[in-house]
Every structure is written in C-alpha cells, then in structure tokens.
Enzyme design. Structure first.
Site, PDB file in Angstrom:
ATOM      1  N   LYS A 182      42.344  38.393  40.495  1.00 38.54           N
ATOM      2  CA  LYS A 182      42.188  39.745  39.952  1.00 38.54           C
ATOM      3  C   LYS A 182      42.316  39.736  38.427  1.00 38.54           C
ATOM      4  CE  LYS A 182      44.242  44.399  39.925  1.00 38.54           C
ATOM      5  NZ  LYS A 182      45.282  45.296  40.488  1.00 38.54           N
ATOM      6  N   ASP A 206      51.713  44.340  43.018  1.00 38.32           N
ATOM      7  CA  ASP A 206      51.367  43.580  41.820  1.00 38.32           C
ATOM      8  C   ASP A 206      52.657  43.302  41.060  1.00 38.32           C
ATOM      9  OD1 ASP A 206      48.908  44.492  42.787  1.00 38.32           O
ATOM     10  OD2 ASP A 206      48.035  44.647  40.771  1.00 38.32           O
ATOM     11  N   LYS A 222      46.697  37.137  39.072  1.00 36.89           N
ATOM     12  CA  LYS A 222      46.102  38.212  38.276  1.00 36.89           C
ATOM     13  C   LYS A 222      46.340  37.923  36.810  1.00 36.89           C
ATOM     14  CE  LYS A 222      46.873  43.223  37.637  1.00 36.89           C
ATOM     15  NZ  LYS A 222      47.583  44.402  38.167  1.00 36.89           N
TER      16      LYS A 222
END
Lengths: 284, 311, 493
Positions: B243, B142, B207
């Site tokens: 996400k 991430d 995300k």
C-alpha cells in the site's frame, strides 16, 4: 699499454646482449677507421625486447607518479656525470664539439623537463565531466602499453630521447631502434639507463638495419603504438602493417628540429595514452 | 534471533542486499513512459479505484464527515460503471461511526491505530488502541513501526512490536507503515520491509508512509518495497500486499504505480486484496478520468462530490 | 536474515500474464519522409551523377520508405570540392559565429524532435521511446555542447593553439544514425572544419532530413555535405585526396580496411569500432539494479550497440540468483512494433543483420551453450529477434568472442576479482565494461584494471556530450565527446 675497447651491446630487459642473429655491422669513426662491431638485430631480438618490455611495463605503470618523476630525474643525473663521454659519442669525432655538447645538454634538460611532468600531466589531460545525470564522471589517462620507437638519423641522442621520454613518463615501456648511421650514443645510453633506477625492460634499445625490423615493428600485435621518424615509404609500410592490430602510429618527419622547444610539451605524452572514462551513480 | 545491538542493522542490510538509488530512479522512470490508452486505461482506472483506501485523518473529523466519506466510498459516482473503493480509512475513534454505514458491504474499515502518525506512546497504549479499533469493527489496522528503534539498530524491538500488534489484530488485516521518508535510504527501506514481512501473514500489507510528513509515496520507495515483496514471496511463498500512501493525487500517477506492480509482481497483485492506494483526492481524479473516457469529453471538477478545488 | 520457512505449499513463480494488457499505442506523429532524396552537396539537394537510387525499407514491416540517391566517385568528389571551398571562409569565421550556427541547429532539432524520432524509428527499427527519449535529445545536446566550445578553443590545449584540419570525411553506422551524425558533425564544425558525411545505407533518412535543418539554420553552403550509398561510396569518401581526416564509426573489419587504405596518406584518422564488453557483477552488488543494467546493456537498441554489455560475468555464488532475476525481467520485456510506445525491443535493423544474429545464436546452440528465450509473439512481417540468454558459455565459444550486435547475452561466471579482470580483458576489443559492487574501493580497483575506454560502475550505457567515449586496442583510437573529442579534430600548433 693497449686500451681495452668496449664491445657494444644492445640493452634489453636490463641486460646487455648481442643479437641472436649473430650478425654485426662494423662502425667506423670520423676518420674511416674501424671503431667497433654494432649488433645487427633481427626480428627475434625485437620479439625478445617486446617480451622484456611487457614484463617490465606493468610494474612501471604501477609506480607512483612521484616515483617515476624521481627515476627520470635520476637518469638526468646519470647522464650529466658522463656527459663528456656521451658528447664524444654524439660528435662521431672521438671528442666533444660544440654541436654535440649542445645536444647532450639539451637532452639532459629535456629529461628534467619530462621528469617534472610525471606527476602533473594527468591534471592537464584528465577531466571531470559535468554530465547531465546523477553520475560522477571522470576521464583519466592510462599508458597504451608497449611502444615501438624508430629513432632519427639526425640528433641520434636528443632525437631518440625526445621520442622516448613522453612515452615512459606516463608508464609505457619502449622498444627502440637506434639511429642506423650513428648508433653509438644509444649504446652508451643503455649503459646509463642500466645504472639509473629505471627498471630493466622499461626501455629496450636495439641497433641494426631498419629494413630488417620495420615489418616486425608494424605487425607485432603486442606493440600497441609506434613513434617513428620515417620517410613516406617507411610511414606507409608502418601504417599498412599496423592496420591489423590497429596500433596507434605517430610519424615524425626526418627533418624534425629536435632542439625546438615545441618538444617540451605535455601533448606528446597524450599521444601514447588511452583515455578512460568512468561513470558512477550518485545516491544514498 | 536478532541481537539487540546496532550491529544487527548492519547484518540485516548485508543479508537483504543493497539498493542503488540512482538505479531505482532509472527503473521507475521507465514506468512513466508506458502508454496506457483506450481499454487498458479504462481497466487501469477501474482497478485503481477499486484499490483506494478512502481516507480522512484530520483533527476535525466528525461522525458526519465520516458518514459522508462512507457514502462516497460505497458510491463514488452516479454512473453505475464506477466501482466501489476497497476501504475507508479513519482514526480509531471514528471506526464505530464508519461501521454504521459500511458494515455488511464490500467496503472494509481500516483504522490507523498505534499512536498514528508518530507511534511515540507506550506499547501498552498502542495495543489497547488496536484492540479498541478491532472491537469497534475495524477490518484492517494500519500501524506505524518504531522508526527511532530501527535507526538505533534495535531491530528486535521493532519486530517484537509488530508481532504484538499482529496478535492484537486478531483476524484483522495488518498494514505496517514503514514511514519511508524517515528511514532516509533505499537500503533502510528494503531492510525494514523484510523486518516486517518476516513476521506478517499472507495478505498483510507493508505500506510506504503515513501521509503526515512531507515525504510521501514515490515510485522509487514503492519500487524498493515491491522488489522486497517479490524476493520474500519467491523465498518463502508468502504473498505480502502493498500500500503506497500519500502524495498520489492524479490518475496518471496511480496508473504509473500500477504499471510498477504489473511489471514487478505480476498479475496476482493486481487486486485490492494485495494492493491498495492510501489516498483521498485521488478518488475524484479517477472518477473524473473514467467519466472522461466514458463520455468522450473532459470533465469539470464540480461534477464530483466533495471536490473543493473547483473554480 | 534468512527468511522464515513457510510450511504452506505455494506457487513460487510470478505470473506476467494478460490480466491488464497495454493496448497498442502507436506513435501517430508524422515523420514527413520524402519519396525520394538527392545528395546534399554545397547547400542544396541534387540528383546523383550516377542517376541511380536505392530503396530504404523499414525493418518494422519491410515496406519501402523512400528512394535514396546512390553517390558515385564523381558525386563524392563534388562534395569534397564544396567542403574544401567552404573551408576557406568557414575556418576564418570567428568561433562565436560558428557557435551560433551550432546553437541554432540544436534548437531546430529540438523543435522537430518528435518528427525526427518517428523517422528514426521507421528507418532504423529502434523503439520510439528510445529515439524520442535518447537519440533525439542526445543529438541536440551534442550540438548545443559543442556550440559553446567554438569560441573557447584557446582553453582546450595549454601551450598550443588549435588549427582546423580541413575537409573531413565521416562515415557513420546504422545503429544510432542521427546521434552518430551529431557526434561527428558537431565537434568538426566547432573546431572550424568542414564535412563530407556518409550515413549507413540502411539508415540515411534522418541525415537527409537533418540537411533541411542546416538549410533552415542558414549554414553556409558546403560546410556540411551528405552523400549516400553503400560500401563503394564509403570507400570513395575515405580515399578522396582532399580529405584531411577520416572519422569512422563501424565494424573493426572495416576499420582495418580504412587503416590500410590511408597508410602513408598523412590523413588523420579516428576509429570507433566494435566491442565485446564484459559486464561484471559481484556478489555484493545491488542485484535488481544490476539486472536493469544488464538488460539496458544488451537489449538497448536491440543490442545494436558497439559498447553493449554482451558478456555477463557473474560471481559464481550469485549466478543462480542473478540469472533467475534476469529471466523474470525478460518476461516483462515487450518485443514488437518499434512505433508502439510500449515496445522495449524493436526491429533488427536489416535482413542481413538478422541473418548474422541467427547464425551466431545457432553456433551458440551447436557449441553446447544453454539458450533461454522468453515466450513472445514476434510480428509476422519485419525483422525481429527475441531477447536471448546463453548460460554455460565457455570463453572460447563464438558467442563469447565475436561481436553479435544483437539482443544476445552470454553468461559466464568467475570466482575472484582477478579472474573477472582476466576474463574481461581476454578479448582483442576494449571499448567498454561494466562493474557492479557495493564496495567503492573494489570499483576503483576494477576500473583501473579493465582495459576499456569507458567503465560504467553500478550503471550501464550512460552517455553525455561532455564525456569522452572511445576504445582501447582493436576497438579503435580517438575519443568523441568532451575536450578529448575536440582535440582529435584539430592540429595542435
């Protein structure tokens, strides 16, 4: 030396015209002597006037409020300078009397009054609406479009202009039928309008018999509203005829006191406007 | 290529088209009126649970805390009907500890590399961090984008950094955190989504946020990104995953997010290879709701591991 | 930025399938509908002098809900006598006291909102989420808003005082039964008038339930009278000599009939009639939000909305993109039982209306427009129609000119703002319009040129008690809502 009498003409699209019908009605003076032939307009003249009003209306509505205010004020100036002539026409006696002088000066005052409204009425009639959602919401007025005016028999000048002024203040254009019995002040008014800065076609003045034109006023689809001094029979006919085009009809009593200060009001302006409400979201 | 100057941002915004914030709000409010009952609630809760990236990102994280997190990820509840989560999500230094517990299972290891959450270190060290995490066993990285560069209009820099991280990832899946709260406007969120997606591989993620600022995932910024994923997919055929992270604490919220996915991207995104929740407290809430559905009785909080909110 | 070309062959369509179906979620709150309703005259329910009743059926399954009294001329006369008598003391009541009744009515409506929402959905067919989240809160808000005006009428018209008109006849349509009742009754009562109201014959139930709220609020008898029936009853309400004003919401055809019958009567008249609104989308618009606005504009309440955005005018260079987005969005709309909380499009209000929609849709097909309907299963019983798009529509097609009052959208294209204005205004109607563009100055230009009483820019179908609503041209005259609406219920002296 002989005087040169004037040939009375209607005022349509900024031009002076005879009736296409070719018909006239003789007008006599207070002593019963022949004075002039007044055009007796027919449905076709009304149609032409509506076309002229349509042509001029869009531009008139787009003028800035300040500009409309100045043009209306200019009209007052033009009438003031010929007030004696107008008072003579109103009096039907060939010379001004107290009543007619009062009517002319009341008319001038009323023009000045409405000139002042042109750039203000929106702040009274419009609104910002506090809606309960993330939107900016406001309501403003727009002219309805072409308005038909049927003038009263009493106060041929003041009555006619009391009807016309609130209509044109907001940017509408007018097709008016003058008083049948006392049309001459309207003839003169046309000449004064022509020398004012009011664009030709914004106000169109017809003369003639109401019965020739009433049905056309009522049913002409392009006429969006009517302001009429009418008795019960005329009012019924107008409202019947207006049903198909759903035009707005405002009826005033033939007994209306045109000198009343009640006419000096923003509310007659509202009668010939549409309210438009606009929404827009607020966000980034 | 993208010019290095600020007009590039304007051009990108023009290309991807504007977003109206009030309109987005209206759209997502409708998701919250969907009534999810009975079988569809059970399905939704299980689906949500299977999509959780169970996360711990604290300064005080220890190998012991990570171990306990992993055990919870593998078996969130004693009831056999409760599935495993999708992944555990930890700092790079904790990857090797997590690996001891979950490697070889279906639970994946995600790690927030690239100087999470600010991203404010030299690219070189950010890339080194990514490589270290991957070599320690991270399946997913991430990363945070360079928001400062984005707002300054240096779009090429932002995109180049994403590409560099992508290369450092090797086979690991990449999740690009836009940190929507710092992008400030819906237009920027949409633009940044495209900026990332243009260089991502199918199955990589975009995300919403780090969870480290006050601005978390909302149905609104989520919707902007879902719309972007849909448009990118329809234009290129590349399916990017999504996400949301931070702030999703209740089962009901999770279902609302899934309703948005179902009604925007359709069935193909209702799987944990295309959708994740970055969350910690959410897991217990989902388990609790599932147990409520199974047993027919409302559940007390202390039945669920590591719940500290019990009274 | 043009997206990079992918070399992978890919299925480029989204699948809106049944992987995660929403289970049926019918609203279970009871509607408390009586088996039979009388007329509400002078503060009590009475049997009609006609001794006749008609059935009110639910469009969701064609089952009978209740028997409704059929009011004849004598019943309407009794209602007006009661309204005229009540007017004598009601007008004299201090505004603050009138306001308290209206506040109370708003509160009682909020208390019983769920029950009323269910009744509205059963009777009219609209989705329960709409009656619950829109009709009921908005109806209560209208009473609350106008309640506060009742003692502030002096502030409405500078230089003039507002004088109430008298007993007012109000005839309302079936698309928003309770909300239209609120739009009519609240301003009438706030300004000191009394009311004879006739609901539409297919949707009388919430009006009659509302009468019980009036009783609970202790409203003096005769201030509001509710007479039920069809066109004949409506004509009796319109033509009664005691009516000081008629306020009508409904079709343009009936509006014209009313205008005819009131000619020369000196009764006031406001008309809120039909529309065929243009929803104009420019190429720089936020397209996804525009799609939501288009969907909300035409499928809200099954398209039974006078201001529905029935003509989509889309700029040519985004027409294909926008249409594709719209079709994709249609695939996620749920058509079915209006009582289900997940239903987006409910039942068509009546069999006649369904037949009218079917007939106009057939004309669209016959005239050569291209039809698109998403695959959806419609319930076997009840009146339902799928959301429908027509593309390749010409200005002259019936579906582009006539009000369909159903979930049917006609898509036309334009190239320049002038062309959009021209097409939008090319209609005898002028109720509403929508504009979608990211450019502020273009919005204001469009808003000023569209001949419509309401312009929604980058949004659609927004309503508020403080916001005036009403039409230009053959969409009627008069406004409802805000200070403008109140002015139409009083004489300015």
């Amino acid at each position: 030396m002989q005087k040169i009498p004037k040939t009375p003409k209607c005022y349509v699209g900024g031009a002076f015209v005879r009736s296409e019908s070719g018909r006239v009605a003789p007008l006599t003076d207070y002593a019963g002597n022949f004075f002039a032939n007044i055009p007796r307009c027919g449905a076709k003249d009304l149609r032409n006037a509506v076309q002229a009003a349509a042509k001029a209306g869009a531009g008139w509505a787009k003028r800035t409020p300040y500009n409309r205010a100045q043009i209306l004020y200019r009209l007052a100036e033009m009438i003031e300078s010929r007030s004696a002539e107008l008072a003579a026409a109103v009096s039907d006696r060939g010379s001004p009397d107290l009543q007619s002088i009062t009517e002319v000066s009341a008319t001038i005052s009323r023009i000045v009054y409405f000139a002042g409204w042109a750039d203000k009425y929106e702040q009274v009639l419009g609104s910002v609406n506090p809606v309960s959602s993330p939107h900016f919401n406001f309501t403003l007025t727009e002219p309805v479009g072409i308005v038909g005016v049927l003038a009263p028999e009493n106060a041929p000048l003041l009555g006619l202009l009391t009807l016309i002024l609130p209509i044109i203040t907001s940017g509408n254009s007018v097709v008016a039928l003058a008083s049948r019995s006392r049309p001459y002040p309207a003839i003169l008014l046309g000449e004064m309008l022509a020398t004012s800065d009011l664009p030709g076609g914004v106000v169109n003045l017809l003369t003639g018999e109401r019965k020739d034109l009433l049905a056309t006023f009522a049913t002409h689809q392009h006429i969006r509203a009517i302001a009429a001094v009418a008795d019960h029979a005329d009012a019924t006919a107008l409202e019947q005829g207006a049903a198909e085009s759903l035009k707005r009809v405002k009826i005033l009593s033939p007994q209306t006191d045109w000198f009343s200060p009640k006419h000096d009001s923003v509310w007659p302006i509202r009668d010939f406007t549409e309210a438009k409400t606009v929404w827009h979201p607020i966000g980034s | 290529m993208l010019p290095k100057t600020s007009p590039a941002l304007r051009r990108l915004l023009d290309d991807v088209g504007p977003v109206d914030e009030a309109g987005i709000q209206e759209r997502v409010t409708k998701y919250t009126t969907r009534s999810i009952k009975h079988g569809s609630k059970l399905f939704g809760l299980r689906l949500a649970l299977s999509m959780v990236d169970l996360t711990t990102l604290e300064g005080g994280d220890t190998p012991g805390k990570v171990a306990s997190l992993c055990r919870k990820a593998l078996r969130p509840h004693h009831a056999p009907s409760i599935p495993q989560v999708a992944a555990v999500c930890v700092y790079p230094s904790m990857v090797k500890h997590a690996a001891k517990h979950v490697k070889g299972t279906a639970v994946r290891i995600a790690s927030v590399a690239t100087a999470f959450p600010s991203g404010q270190t030299p690219l070189k060290s950010r890339l080194a961090e990514v490589r270290a995490a991957v070599s320690d066993g991270a399946d997913e990285i991430d990363m945070v984008i360079n928001r400062g560069a984005f707002l300054a209009g240096e779009l090429q820099l932002v995109q180049d950094e994403i590409v560099a991280v992508l290369e450092a990832c090797g086979d690991a899946t990449l999740k690009v955190i836009l940190e929507t709260g710092e992008l400030a406007t819906c237009d920027n969120i949409r633009a940044a989504s495209f900026l990332a997606m243009q260089v991502l591989r199918p199955g990589d993620f975009i995300k919403t946020s780090t969870g480290k600022t006050s601005a978390n995932a909302t149905l609104g910024n989520h919707q902007v990104m879902l719309d972007a994923i849909r448009d990118h997919f329809l234009a290129t055929g590349t399916a990017i995953a999504m996400k949301p992270a931070g702030g999703i604490r209740t089962a009901k919220q999770a279902l609302h997010f899934l309703v948005a996915v179902k009604e925007t991207l359709g069935d193909a995104w209702l799987t944990n290879t295309r959708y994740r929740f970055g969350a910690s407290a959410l897991l217990n809430e989902l388990v609790r709701q599932l147990e409520t559905q199974r047993t027919g009785a409302y559940q007390a909080p202390w039945t669920f591991t590591e719940d500290s909110t019990g009274y | 930025m043009p997206a990079k070309k992918s070399t992978r062959p890919a299925a480029r369509e989204l699948l809106f399938g049944d992987l995660w179906e929403y289970d049926p979620s019918p609203e279970s709150a009871p509607a408390f509908i009586e088996p039979r309703y009388g007329l509400f005259i002078n503060g009590r329910f009475i049997a009609p002098k006609t001794r006749k009743y008609f059935d009110s059926i639910s469009p969701r399954n064609e089952e009978k809900l209740a028997e409704i009294a059929l009011a004849g001329a004598a019943d309407v006369d009794a209602a007006y006598q009661a309204a005229a008598t009540a007017f004598i003391s009601w007008r004299k009541l201090p505004g603050a006291e009138r306001g308290k009744y209206l506040f109370r009515i708003a509160r009682l409506l909020q208390d019983r909102a769920r029950e009323f929402a269910v009744a509205e959905t059963l009777d009219g067919g609209k989705p329960i989420t709409e009656s619950r989240d829109f009709d009921l809160p908005m109806a209560a808000a209208h009473f609350f808003y106008h309640a506060g005006w009742a003692d502030k009428l002096d502030h409405l018209a500078p230089g003039r005082a507002l004088v109430p008109l008298g007993a007012i006849g109000q005839v309302i349509p079936w698309n928003f039964p309770l909300l239209m009742l609120a739009w009519k009754i609240a301003p009438a009562l706030a300004t000191g008038n009394t009311v004879v109201l006739k609901p539409a014959e297919t949707t009388s139930i919430t009006a009659l339930k509302f009468a019980s709220i009036l009783l609970d609020a202790g409203l003096p008898p005769g201030v509001v009278n509710i007479v039920t029936g069809a066109a004949e009853t409506g004509a009796a309400v319109v033509n009664h000599p005691l009516a000081a004003k008629i306020a009508f919401t409904g079709s343009t055809a009936v509006g014209k009939i009313i205008r005819h019958s009131l000619a020369g009567s000196a009764k006031r008249l406001t008309l809120e009639l039909g529309g065929k609104a243009a929803n104009i989308v420019f190429d720089d618009a936020p397209l996804d939000q525009a799609v939501e606005g288009i969907v909300n504009g035409i499928f809200f309440n099954q398209g039974h909305v006078c201001c529905a955005g029935a003509r989509l005018l889309v700029q040519e260079n985004v027409a294909r993109d926008l249409t594709a987005r719209l079709k994709r969005r249609l695939a996620t709309l749920r058509v079915g039982d209006p009582l289900d909380k997940n239903t987006d499009i409910g039942a068509i209000n009546s069999k006649q209306q369904l037949a009218k929609i079917q007939q106009l849709v057939q004309s669209g097909i016959d005239e050569g427009a291209e039809i698109h309907q998403p695959a959806c299963k419609l319930p076997a019983k009840g009146f339902y129609f799928p959301p429908t798009l027509f593309s390749g529509v010409a200005q002259s097609h019936r579906i582009a000119t006539e009000e369909i009052f159903g979930p049917v959208l006609s898509i036309l294209t334009f190239r320049t703002p002038e062309e959009a204005i021209e097409k939008a205004n090319n209609t005898p109607f002028g109720l509403s319009a929508g504009v979608w563009t990211d450019k502020g100055s273009k919005i204001l230009m469009m808003a000023s040129k569209l001949k419509a009483g309401v312009v929604w820019a980058n949004t659609y179908h927004k309503f508020d008690p403080s916001s005036p609503f009403g039409g230009y041209k053959q969409s009627g005259f008069g406004r409802e809502g805000g200070k403008h609406g109140l002015l139409d219920y009083a004489e300015l002296v």
